[in-house]
Design a protein around this motif. Structure first.
Motif, PDB file in Angstrom:
ATOM      1  N   GLU A 194      43.736  13.547  92.879  1.00  0.00           N
ATOM      2  CA  GLU A 194      43.039  13.505  94.244  1.00  0.00           C
ATOM      3  C   GLU A 194      43.427  14.805  94.886  1.00  0.00           C
ATOM      4  OE1 GLU A 194      42.979  13.355  98.441  1.00  0.00           O
ATOM      5  OE2 GLU A 194      44.683  13.189  97.384  1.00  0.00           O
ATOM      6  N   MET A 195      42.341  15.320  95.695  1.00  0.00           N
ATOM      7  CA  MET A 195      42.399  16.735  96.131  1.00  0.00           C
ATOM      8  C   MET A 195      43.666  16.974  97.099  1.00  0.00           C
ATOM      9  SD  MET A 195      39.367  18.836  98.374  1.00  0.00           S
ATOM     10  CE  MET A 195      39.303  17.635  99.771  1.00  0.00           C
ATOM     11  N   TRP A 196      44.030  15.998  97.926  1.00  0.00           N
ATOM     12  CA  TRP A 196      45.137  16.069  98.639  1.00  0.00           C
ATOM     13  C   TRP A 196      46.452  16.481  97.754  1.00  0.00           C
ATOM     14  CZ3 TRP A 196      50.026  14.129  99.688  1.00  0.00           C
ATOM     15  CH2 TRP A 196      50.686  14.620 100.723  1.00  0.00           C
ATOM     16  N   THR A 197      46.483  15.501  97.063  1.00  0.00           N
ATOM     17  CA  THR A 197      47.929  15.492  95.842  1.00  0.00           C
ATOM     18  C   THR A 197      47.543  16.709  95.029  1.00  0.00           C
ATOM     19  OG1 THR A 197      47.798  12.943  96.194  1.00  0.00           O
ATOM     20  CG2 THR A 197      48.968  13.960  94.468  1.00  0.00           C
ATOM     21  N   HIS A 198      46.616  17.040  94.514  1.00  0.00           N
ATOM     22  CA  HIS A 198      46.585  18.517  93.720  1.00  0.00           C
ATOM     23  C   HIS A 198      47.098  19.618  94.743  1.00  0.00           C
ATOM     24  CE1 HIS A 198      44.126  21.138  91.317  1.00  0.00           C
ATOM     25  NE2 HIS A 198      43.926  21.881  92.662  1.00  0.00           N
ATOM     26  N   ASN A 199      46.704  19.821  95.850  1.00  0.00           N
ATOM     27  CA  ASN A 199      46.885  20.847  96.570  1.00  0.00           C
ATOM     28  C   ASN A 199      48.615  20.928  97.070  1.00  0.00           C
ATOM     29  OD1 ASN A 199      44.587  22.158  96.457  1.00  0.00           O
ATOM     30  ND2 ASN A 199      43.498  21.166  98.254  1.00  0.00           N
ATOM     31  N   LYS A 200      48.897  19.780  97.628  1.00  0.00           N
ATOM     32  CA  LYS A 200      50.088  19.561  97.912  1.00  0.00           C
ATOM     33  C   LYS A 200      51.179  19.791  96.674  1.00  0.00           C
ATOM     34  CE  LYS A 200      51.573  18.619 101.244  1.00  0.00           C
ATOM     35  NZ  LYS A 200      51.941  19.265 102.437  1.00  0.00           N
ATOM     36  N   ALA A 201      50.820  19.292  95.461  1.00  0.00           N
ATOM     37  CA  ALA A 201      51.625  19.549  94.250  1.00  0.00           C
ATOM     38  C   ALA A 201      51.786  21.003  94.165  1.00  0.00           C
ATOM     39  CB  ALA A 201      51.183  18.849  93.075  1.00  0.00           C
ATOM     40  N   ILE A 202      50.760  21.933  94.225  1.00  0.00           N
ATOM     41  CA  ILE A 202      50.758  23.227  93.933  1.00  0.00           C
ATOM     42  C   ILE A 202      51.430  24.016  94.670  1.00  0.00           C
ATOM     43  CG2 ILE A 202      49.233  25.209  93.797  1.00  0.00           C
ATOM     44  CD1 ILE A 202      47.186  23.799  92.270  1.00  0.00           C
ATOM     45  N   GLN A 203      51.401  23.544  96.050  1.00  0.00           N
ATOM     46  CA  GLN A 203      52.252  24.138  97.139  1.00  0.00           C
ATOM     47  C   GLN A 203      53.723  23.846  97.116  1.00  0.00           C
ATOM     48  OE1 GLN A 203      51.472  22.531 101.335  1.00  0.00           O
ATOM     49  NE2 GLN A 203      53.515  22.774 101.585  1.00  0.00           N
ATOM     50  N   LYS A 204      54.096  22.523  96.336  1.00  0.00           N
ATOM     51  CA  LYS A 204      55.578  22.462  96.145  1.00  0.00           C
ATOM     52  C   LYS A 204      55.745  23.175  94.855  1.00  0.00           C
ATOM     53  CE  LYS A 204      56.315  17.982  98.407  1.00  0.00           C
ATOM     54  NZ  LYS A 204      57.389  18.389  99.041  1.00  0.00           N
ATOM     55  N   LYS A 216      53.360  30.947  89.539  1.00  0.00           N
ATOM     56  CA  LYS A 216      52.861  30.525  90.840  1.00  0.00           C
ATOM     57  C   LYS A 216      51.441  31.267  91.148  1.00  0.00           C
ATOM     58  CE  LYS A 216      57.707  30.150  92.625  1.00  0.00           C
ATOM     59  NZ  LYS A 216      58.527  30.532  93.526  1.00  0.00           N
ATOM     60  N   GLU A 217      51.202  32.629  91.191  1.00  0.00           N
ATOM     61  CA  GLU A 217      49.901  33.123  91.201  1.00  0.00           C
ATOM     62  C   GLU A 217      48.913  32.270  90.795  1.00  0.00           C
ATOM     63  OE1 GLU A 217      49.534  35.603  93.491  1.00  0.00           O
ATOM     64  OE2 GLU A 217      51.634  35.135  93.928  1.00  0.00           O
ATOM     65  N   TYR A 218      48.828  32.029  89.322  1.00  0.00           N
ATOM     66  CA  TYR A 218      47.768  31.211  88.753  1.00  0.00           C
ATOM     67  C   TYR A 218      47.669  30.033  89.523  1.00  0.00           C
ATOM     68  CZ  TYR A 218      44.843  29.390  85.143  1.00  0.00           C
ATOM     69  OH  TYR A 218      43.960  28.752  84.419  1.00  0.00           O
ATOM     70  N   LEU A 222      44.242  27.827  91.758  1.00  0.00           N
ATOM     71  CA  LEU A 222      43.585  26.465  91.525  1.00  0.00           C
ATOM     72  C   LEU A 222      43.566  25.743  92.598  1.00  0.00           C
ATOM     73  CD1 LEU A 222      45.272  25.933  88.071  1.00  0.00           C
ATOM     74  CD2 LEU A 222      43.090  26.860  88.210  1.00  0.00           C
ATOM     75  N   LYS A 223      44.389  26.080  93.865  1.00  0.00           N
ATOM     76  CA  LYS A 223      44.252  25.448  95.032  1.00  0.00           C
ATOM     77  C   LYS A 223      42.775  25.334  95.678  1.00  0.00           C
ATOM     78  CE  LYS A 223      47.367  24.952  98.143  1.00  0.00           C
ATOM     79  NZ  LYS A 223      48.463  25.353  99.254  1.00  0.00           N
ATOM     80  N   GLY A 224      42.437  24.195  96.510  1.00  0.00           N
ATOM     81  CA  GLY A 224      41.546  24.175  97.438  1.00  0.00           C
ATOM     82  C   GLY A 224      40.280  23.638  96.794  1.00  0.00           C
TER      83      GLY A 224
END
Length: 231
Positions: A194-204, A216-218, A222-224
């Motif tokens: 799910e989009m929120w979880t996707h973005n939060k996982a990448i953030q973490k 990390k740069e890659y 993939l966010k957003g």
């Protein structure tokens, strides 16, 4: 008031109560006594066996710190079957993230073959913190030498609007990115969360010192993604 409740109130720190209650918005502040974790761990060591047995059988508890004490005592049970039964008896009464995350039974580390059979049952629960606990057990015990790709699928397929479930999903995938990067990467590239979880996982994952800078740069690229709920 029970003897254990009296002991908990004798350890009360009102300043800590004010601070800590703000971190746990899902429970009534009146149920928080205000006892620091080191004091709870010390109390757990001082209780006699009879008091512990009686305390663990009495559910639900009235106060948050009683639940915290309960998790500390459960985490120390040395017999796997006894511990598992006690955990399953307690999980329906867990009502906040802090109590859930303190529950780390040490004996589980010695019984992975048995434990992995229980986790799908927790993940399928209709109880928020039982699901969170199941994800956490995968995170703690099955992202290293016991890892299998299907565990990523188990967590990715969980559909929940509960913040504390989704946050644990994100934490799980961030940890997976640190420990099993090549296997977890397609879950981000193919937008399986799910989009929120996707973005939060990448953030973490990007906040972790265990993920290489180039990775990390890659991941940041993939966010957003624009999605409509679940992929």
């Amino acid at each position: 008031m029970t003897n254990i409740q009296k002991q908990l109130f004798s350890l009360q720190d009102n300043g800590y109560r004010e601070f800590h209650s703000g971190l746990i918005p899902t429970i009534d502040k009146d149920t928080i006594i205000g006892v620091r974790v080191p004091a709870l761990r010390k109390l757990a060591k001082e209780l006699d066996v009879k008091n512990v047995t009686t305390f663990l059988q009495k559910l639900p508890h009235q106060y948050y710190e009683e639940n915290q004490l309960h998790t500390i005592l459960l985490s120390g049970i040395k017999d796997y079957k006894q511990c598992l039964a006690a955990v399953n008896r307690f999980l329906p009464y867990v009502d906040n993230w802090a109590t859930c995350d303190v529950l780390r039974p040490r004996v589980f580390a010695q019984h992975h073959k048995e434990l992995i059979k229980e986790i799908p049952l927790w993940l399928q629960s209709d109880k928020t913190y039982t699901v969170r606990f199941g994800i956490e057990m995968l995170l703690v015990h099955f992202l290293n030498k016991n890892f299998q790709k299907k565990y990523l699928d188990w967590v990715a397929k969980i559909k929940s609007e509960e913040y504390y479930v989704r946050m644990m999903q994100a934490w799980f995938f961030a940890e997976a990115a640190a420990k099993q990067y090549e296997v977890v990467l397609p879950y981000f590239e193919k937008q399986k969360l799910e989009m929120w979880t996707h973005n939060k996982a990448i953030q973490k994952a990007c906040e972790s010192f265990r993920v290489a800078k180039d990775r990390k740069e890659y991941l940041k690229g993939l966010k957003g993604y624009k999605g409509n709920g679940y992929c």
